[in-house]
Enzyme design. Structure first.
Site, PDB file in Angstrom:
ATOM      1  N   HIS A  87      17.899  -3.036   7.114  1.00 18.37           N
ATOM      2  CA  HIS A  87      18.287  -3.037   8.528  1.00 18.37           C
ATOM      3  C   HIS A  87      19.802  -3.201   8.592  1.00 18.37           C
ATOM      4  O   HIS A  87      20.477  -3.244   7.548  1.00 18.37           O
ATOM      5  CB  HIS A  87      17.552  -4.146   9.287  1.00 18.37           C
ATOM      6  CG  HIS A  87      17.652  -5.490   8.630  1.00 18.37           C
ATOM      7  ND1 HIS A  87      18.838  -6.186   8.523  1.00 18.37           N
ATOM      8  CD2 HIS A  87      16.720  -6.249   8.002  1.00 18.37           C
ATOM      9  CE1 HIS A  87      18.620  -7.309   7.888  1.00 18.37           C
ATOM     10  NE2 HIS A  87      17.347  -7.385   7.545  1.00 18.37           N
TER      11      HIS A  87
ATOM     12  N   HIS B  20      21.612  -5.724   6.242  1.00 20.87           N
ATOM     13  CA  HIS B  20      21.880  -5.261   4.875  1.00 20.87           C
ATOM     14  C   HIS B  20      23.050  -4.264   4.859  1.00 20.87           C
ATOM     15  O   HIS B  20      23.900  -4.297   3.971  1.00 20.87           O
ATOM     16  CB  HIS B  20      20.652  -4.547   4.313  1.00 20.87           C
ATOM     17  CG  HIS B  20      19.421  -5.397   4.221  1.00 20.87           C
ATOM     18  ND1 HIS B  20      18.293  -5.156   4.965  1.00 20.87           N
ATOM     19  CD2 HIS B  20      19.138  -6.490   3.463  1.00 20.87           C
ATOM     20  CE1 HIS B  20      17.354  -6.044   4.656  1.00 20.87           C
ATOM     21  NE2 HIS B  20      17.844  -6.872   3.753  1.00 20.87           N
TER      22      HIS B  20
ATOM     23  N   GLY C 222      24.080 -12.791   2.880  1.00 22.42           N
ATOM     24  CA  GLY C 222      24.098 -12.977   4.326  1.00 22.42           C
ATOM     25  C   GLY C 222      23.948 -14.437   4.727  1.00 22.42           C
ATOM     26  O   GLY C 222      23.134 -15.170   4.159  1.00 22.42           O
ATOM     27  N   GLN C 223      24.714 -14.834   5.739  1.00 19.76           N
ATOM     28  CA  GLN C 223      24.616 -16.219   6.250  1.00 19.76           C
ATOM     29  C   GLN C 223      23.285 -16.482   6.929  1.00 19.76           C
ATOM     30  O   GLN C 223      22.919 -17.623   7.175  1.00 19.76           O
ATOM     31  CB  GLN C 223      25.753 -16.495   7.232  1.00 19.76           C
ATOM     32  CG  GLN C 223      27.028 -16.892   6.519  1.00 19.76           C
ATOM     33  CD  GLN C 223      28.201 -17.089   7.456  1.00 19.76           C
ATOM     34  OE1 GLN C 223      28.028 -17.237   8.663  1.00 19.76           O
ATOM     35  NE2 GLN C 223      29.380 -17.062   6.918  1.00 19.76           N
TER      36      GLN C 223
ATOM     37  N   ASP D 214      20.631 -16.380   5.537  1.00 19.59           N
ATOM     38  CA  ASP D 214      19.952 -17.237   4.561  1.00 19.59           C
ATOM     39  C   ASP D 214      20.970 -18.238   4.021  1.00 19.59           C
ATOM     40  O   ASP D 214      21.382 -18.173   2.854  1.00 19.59           O
ATOM     41  CB  ASP D 214      19.359 -16.369   3.448  1.00 19.59           C
ATOM     42  CG  ASP D 214      18.345 -15.374   3.995  1.00 19.59           C
ATOM     43  OD1 ASP D 214      17.237 -15.802   4.308  1.00 19.59           O
ATOM     44  OD2 ASP D 214      18.692 -14.190   4.157  1.00 19.59           O
TER      45      ASP D 214
ATOM     46  N   GLN E 139      20.186 -20.271   0.939  1.00 21.54           N
ATOM     47  CA  GLN E 139      20.138 -19.409  -0.247  1.00 21.54           C
ATOM     48  C   GLN E 139      21.543 -19.228  -0.839  1.00 21.54           C
ATOM     49  O   GLN E 139      21.712 -19.164  -2.051  1.00 21.54           O
ATOM     50  CB  GLN E 139      19.547 -18.060   0.154  1.00 21.54           C
ATOM     51  CG  GLN E 139      19.532 -17.026  -0.935  1.00 21.54           C
ATOM     52  CD  GLN E 139      18.698 -15.817  -0.542  1.00 21.54           C
ATOM     53  OE1 GLN E 139      17.494 -15.835  -0.682  1.00 21.54           O
ATOM     54  NE2 GLN E 139      19.320 -14.773  -0.063  1.00 21.54           N
TER      55      GLN E 139
ATOM     56  N   SER F 284      13.803  -8.245   7.818  1.00 23.32           N
ATOM     57  CA  SER F 284      12.724  -7.323   7.444  1.00 23.32           C
ATOM     58  C   SER F 284      11.402  -7.815   8.010  1.00 23.32           C
ATOM     59  O   SER F 284      10.515  -7.028   8.320  1.00 23.32           O
ATOM     60  CB  SER F 284      12.634  -7.236   5.922  1.00 23.32           C
ATOM     61  OG  SER F 284      13.906  -6.925   5.389  1.00 23.32           O
ATOM     62  N   ARG F 285      11.283  -9.119   8.155  1.00 19.56           N
ATOM     63  CA  ARG F 285      10.032  -9.692   8.661  1.00 19.56           C
ATOM     64  C   ARG F 285       9.799  -9.384  10.138  1.00 19.56           C
ATOM     65  O   ARG F 285       8.658  -9.480  10.611  1.00 19.56           O
ATOM     66  CB  ARG F 285      10.018 -11.205   8.447  1.00 19.56           C
ATOM     67  CG  ARG F 285       9.832 -11.596   7.005  1.00 19.56           C
ATOM     68  CD  ARG F 285       9.497 -13.074   6.854  1.00 19.56           C
ATOM     69  NE  ARG F 285       9.051 -13.369   5.505  1.00 19.56           N
ATOM     70  CZ  ARG F 285       9.843 -13.567   4.465  1.00 19.56           C
ATOM     71  NH1 ARG F 285      11.154 -13.512   4.626  1.00 19.56           N
ATOM     72  NH2 ARG F 285       9.354 -13.820   3.266  1.00 19.56           N
TER      73      ARG F 285
HETATM   74  P1  AMP Z   1      16.571  -9.768   1.950  1.00 17.51           P
HETATM   75  O1  AMP Z   1      16.342  -8.302   1.759  1.00 17.51           O
HETATM   76  O2  AMP Z   1      15.936 -10.322   3.182  1.00 17.51           O
HETATM   77  O3  AMP Z   1      16.289 -10.564   0.711  1.00 17.51           O
HETATM   78  O4  AMP Z   1      18.122  -9.941   2.225  1.00 17.51           O
HETATM   79  C1  AMP Z   1      19.080  -9.409   1.356  1.00 17.51           C
HETATM   80  C2  AMP Z   1      20.432  -9.912   1.757  1.00 17.51           C
HETATM   81  O5  AMP Z   1      20.698  -9.506   3.101  1.00 17.51           O
HETATM   82  C3  AMP Z   1      20.546 -11.444   1.744  1.00 17.51           C
HETATM   83  O6  AMP Z   1      21.827 -11.805   1.272  1.00 17.51           O
HETATM   84  C4  AMP Z   1      20.365 -11.796   3.191  1.00 17.51           C
HETATM   85  O7  AMP Z   1      20.967 -13.013   3.551  1.00 17.51           O
HETATM   86  C5  AMP Z   1      21.075 -10.626   3.861  1.00 17.51           C
HETATM   87  N1  AMP Z   1      20.630 -10.497   5.244  1.00 17.51           N
HETATM   88  C6  AMP Z   1      19.358 -10.424   5.686  1.00 17.51           C
HETATM   89  N2  AMP Z   1      19.336 -10.350   7.025  1.00 17.51           N
HETATM   90  C7  AMP Z   1      20.627 -10.379   7.433  1.00 17.51           C
HETATM   91  C8  AMP Z   1      21.268 -10.344   8.712  1.00 17.51           C
HETATM   92  N3  AMP Z   1      20.573 -10.254   9.836  1.00 17.51           N
HETATM   93  N4  AMP Z   1      22.613 -10.387   8.747  1.00 17.51           N
HETATM   94  C9  AMP Z   1      23.334 -10.465   7.588  1.00 17.51           C
HETATM   95  N5  AMP Z   1      22.792 -10.496   6.368  1.00 17.51           N
HETATM   96  C10 AMP Z   1      21.457 -10.461   6.287  1.00 17.51           C
END
Ligand code: AMP
Length: 277
Positions: free
Chosen positions: A31, A34, A146-147, A149, A152, A185-186
């Site tokens: 999205h 990312h 991403g902030q 998380d 994380q 993604s959720r």
């Molecule tokens: P994920 O695919 O959910 O594991 O996320 C991959 C990376 O994208 C991680 O560093 C997340 O923190 C970041 N991320 C997910 N959602 C967002 C968002 N809405 N804004 C900025 N970064 C994001």
């Protein structure tokens, strides 16, 4: 954009890259959040590598893993519109050639024990394990996280400090929908009614931020949880922390850098969000 599914071929290609590498690890169902990480990575690197890997070791709930959206074709199309140079799409065997079992737990410090660490046992060990392995393969100069998380980032910093001290960790602000809901993604798993309710999480965070220092956090916390539950959410935690130490604070403390974090179920979907104060 080149696509590799073999770790070996990825490494052979990256060894030939002359400039700097910026790395964006993801679990796919891409999205705008990312995509923002990718544009940030390109702004300060010659080559951007994105990985899509739904990491089994970070799911403490089998249903969550099974239902995690997998949209590889759409993701490739989305990446083709960005500055991404290399997409790594490994299989579980590429990431874990010796099996998924962790030989020795990572030392992740106090931050890994609270909030997500407390509610999702093993989650951060799995995150550390996969990012350690991906960093070993990609060997980037900068890692973009991403902030959204927030915790994380602290855990990956702790892991990288020991195992990949040369990698610079870059935090990117949360990308939100127009109504404030953090892109995730959720969110795809929310039905229309749930999607309409979901922005109350961010509204609550903004409201708490605006009241910080003006009223008691204990009272604000109670009222906020009541508000969220009145909207049908089931709150796992709503916590104020010192964002340097990750210690939970009973009250606002202007001497400290603080953040408020929320995890809540909306129907079957667990959503998290946070705000820096
Ligand atoms: P994920 O695919 O959910 O594991 O996320 C991959 C990376 O994208 C991680 O560093 C997340 O923190 C970041 N991320 C997910 N959602 C967002 C968002 N809405 N804004 C900025 N970064 C994001």
């Amino acid at each position: 954009m080149l696509i590799f599914s073999s770790g070996l071929q990825l490494q052979q290609h990256l060894q030939k890259i002359k400039g700097t590498i910026g790395f964006v690890p993801t679990m796919g169902a891409l999205h705008e959040g990312h995509l923002k990480l990718i544009s940030q990575a390109k702004a300060s690197n010659d080559c951007v590598v994105c990985s899509i890997f739904v990491n089994p070791t970070q799911f403490n709930n089998a249903e969550d893993l099974a239902k995690y959206p997998r949209t590889t074709e759409q993701d490739i199309q989305a990446l083709l519109t960005t500055a991404c140079d290399v997409l790594f799409l490994p299989a579980v065997e590429d990431i874990y050639p010796n099996g998924t079992e962790l030989k020795k737990p990572y030392e992740l410090g106090f931050a890994a024990t609270v909030l997500e660490g407390a509610f999702r046992p093993g989650h951060f060990q799995g995150v550390a394990q996969v990012v350690d392995r991906l960093l070993e393969l990609v060997k980037p100069h900068q890692l973009f996280l991403g902030q959204k998380d927030l915790q994380q980032i602290a855990i990956i910093r702790a892991m990288a400090k020991i195992h990949h001290p040369q990698v610079e960790i870059c935090a990117v602000p949360t990308v939100r929908a127009a109504d404030g809901l953090a892109k995730s993604s959720r969110n795809q798993r929310l039905n229309a009614a749930e999607r309409a309710i979901a922005p109350v999480i961010y509204q609550t965070l903004v409201s708490i931020q605006s009241k910080a220092g003006l009223a008691s956090f204990a009272i604000i916390k109670k009222e906020s949880i009541e508000f969220l539950e009145s909207k049908g959410l089931k709150v796992e935690y709503l916590s104020l922390i010192d964002s340097n130490t990750w210690e939970e604070l009973e009250e606002f403390d202007n001497q400290k850098e603080m953040a408020v974090l929320i995890a809540a179920f909306l129907g079957p979907v667990r959503l998290i969000d946070n705000i820096l104060l």
